[in-house]
Design a protein around this motif. Sequence first.
Motif, PDB file in Angstrom:
ATOM      1  N   ALA A  97       0.808  -1.222   0.000  1.00 36.89           N
ATOM      2  CA  ALA A  97       0.000   0.000   0.000  1.00 36.89           C
ATOM      3  C   ALA A  97       0.844   1.276   0.000  1.00 36.89           C
ATOM      4  O   ALA A  97       0.312   2.367  -0.214  1.00 36.89           O
ATOM      5  CB  ALA A  97      -0.927   0.010   1.209  1.00 36.89           C
ATOM      6  N   ALA A  98       2.142   1.165   0.225  1.00 38.78           N
ATOM      7  CA  ALA A  98       2.993   2.350   0.411  1.00 38.78           C
ATOM      8  C   ALA A  98       3.231   3.092  -0.905  1.00 38.78           C
ATOM      9  O   ALA A  98       3.438   2.471  -1.949  1.00 38.78           O
ATOM     10  CB  ALA A  98       4.325   1.934   1.014  1.00 38.78           C
ATOM     11  N   ASP A  99       3.212   4.413  -0.815  1.00 38.48           N
ATOM     12  CA  ASP A  99       3.650   5.194  -1.978  1.00 38.48           C
ATOM     13  C   ASP A  99       5.083   5.691  -1.803  1.00 38.48           C
ATOM     14  O   ASP A  99       5.773   5.950  -2.783  1.00 38.48           O
ATOM     15  CB  ASP A  99       2.697   6.353  -2.291  1.00 38.48           C
ATOM     16  N   VAL A 100       5.549   5.798  -0.547  1.00 41.63           N
ATOM     17  CA  VAL A 100       6.946   6.134  -0.272  1.00 41.63           C
ATOM     18  C   VAL A 100       7.475   5.193   0.807  1.00 41.63           C
ATOM     19  O   VAL A 100       6.853   5.032   1.859  1.00 41.63           O
ATOM     20  CB  VAL A 100       7.103   7.602   0.187  1.00 41.63           C
ATOM     21  N   ILE A 101       8.624   4.578   0.539  1.00 36.41           N
ATOM     22  CA  ILE A 101       9.275   3.662   1.479  1.00 36.41           C
ATOM     23  C   ILE A 101      10.647   4.232   1.809  1.00 36.41           C
ATOM     24  O   ILE A 101      11.425   4.550   0.902  1.00 36.41           O
ATOM     25  CB  ILE A 101       9.422   2.254   0.861  1.00 36.41           C
ATOM     26  N   VAL A 102      10.929   4.365   3.103  1.00 34.46           N
ATOM     27  CA  VAL A 102      12.220   4.901   3.536  1.00 34.46           C
ATOM     28  C   VAL A 102      12.969   3.817   4.297  1.00 34.46           C
ATOM     29  O   VAL A 102      12.523   3.354   5.348  1.00 34.46           O
ATOM     30  CB  VAL A 102      12.036   6.138   4.430  1.00 34.46           C
ATOM     31  N   ILE A 103      14.101   3.412   3.763  1.00 33.45           N
ATOM     32  CA  ILE A 103      14.983   2.450   4.429  1.00 33.45           C
ATOM     33  C   ILE A 103      16.001   3.263   5.210  1.00 33.45           C
ATOM     34  O   ILE A 103      16.760   4.046   4.627  1.00 33.45           O
ATOM     35  CB  ILE A 103      15.675   1.536   3.406  1.00 33.45           C
ATOM     36  N   ALA A 104      16.012   3.133   6.536  1.00 35.31           N
ATOM     37  CA  ALA A 104      16.815   4.031   7.363  1.00 35.31           C
ATOM     38  C   ALA A 104      17.683   3.273   8.351  1.00 35.31           C
ATOM     39  O   ALA A 104      17.201   2.403   9.078  1.00 35.31           O
ATOM     40  CB  ALA A 104      15.900   4.994   8.127  1.00 35.31           C
ATOM     41  N   GLY A 105      18.983   3.625   8.373  1.00 37.86           N
ATOM     42  CA  GLY A 105      19.883   3.092   9.386  1.00 37.86           C
ATOM     43  C   GLY A 105      20.136   1.608   9.297  1.00 37.86           C
ATOM     44  O   GLY A 105      20.276   0.942  10.319  1.00 37.86           O
ATOM     45  N   THR A 106      20.221   1.088   8.091  1.00 36.44           N
ATOM     46  CA  THR A 106      20.487  -0.344   7.913  1.00 36.44           C
ATOM     47  C   THR A 106      21.203  -0.586   6.596  1.00 36.44           C
ATOM     48  O   THR A 106      20.937   0.103   5.600  1.00 36.44           O
ATOM     49  CB  THR A 106      19.186  -1.166   7.952  1.00 36.44           C
ATOM     50  N   SER A 107      22.105  -1.562   6.602  1.00 30.29           N
ATOM     51  CA  SER A 107      22.781  -1.961   5.360  1.00 30.29           C
ATOM     52  C   SER A 107      21.861  -2.786   4.476  1.00 30.29           C
ATOM     53  O   SER A 107      22.168  -3.037   3.314  1.00 30.29           O
ATOM     54  CB  SER A 107      24.042  -2.766   5.688  1.00 30.29           C
TER      55      SER A 107
END
Length: 235
Positions: free
Chosen positions: A178-188
Amino acid sequence: MTNLRQQALDSIRQANHLVFLTGAGVSTPSGVPDYRSLSGVYTKTGMAQPEYLLSHTCFLREQDLFYQFVKQLYHPQARPNSVHLKMAQLEKEKPDTWVISQNIDQLHRKAGSQQVVDFHGSLYDVYCSKCYQQVDAWTYLEDNQHAGCGGILRPNIVLYEEGLEEMAIYQSQQVLKAADVIVIAGTSFKVSPFCQLIYYKSPDSQVIVVNQDDVYLSVPYTMIQEDVVSFFKDI
């Protein structure tokens, strides 16, 4: 401010269905060590295969070794930092904001986020492996033997050799679709199957990565190579 960074900030602000995928780098500013850096909990063991300490085999065969290591993962003095708080604030502003986290420290929930998937479980959900009664985490930190039945206590975290909770997988998949924006934060973004969650995203969703080290994905993404605290203060 670079155009790419500004565009990423604007995308997050304008998102309708926002999802954060978070890792250890979100909690390190709160004083929670990561696992694999020079100061990480695995590195300090000096073991060639430190993952064994968080394995199902270690829990069954060397319960004292398992217990002594797991106790080091608790940091009750840690408090949510500005990144946790910003994500919680965004949830209030945008009701369809979710956090899917690899972290087991509960700092997202302490910050006020309610729509959280603890993908690898929680250190603060402790139960007896014999009678399955739940026990307070502080009781566990004093003794790993259940006073009620004599069974061995353990936190409800996903150990190596164990399967993930089906509900965590299902909920994560639905949220990402359902996401229109996905933020991957603080992880390799290398730990499987967490890193494979990205394949459940909508073809039209935008992916933004905020991390100090490069992250490589097989889907299109915007890379913001920056400390998460400095980036999130500008949202």
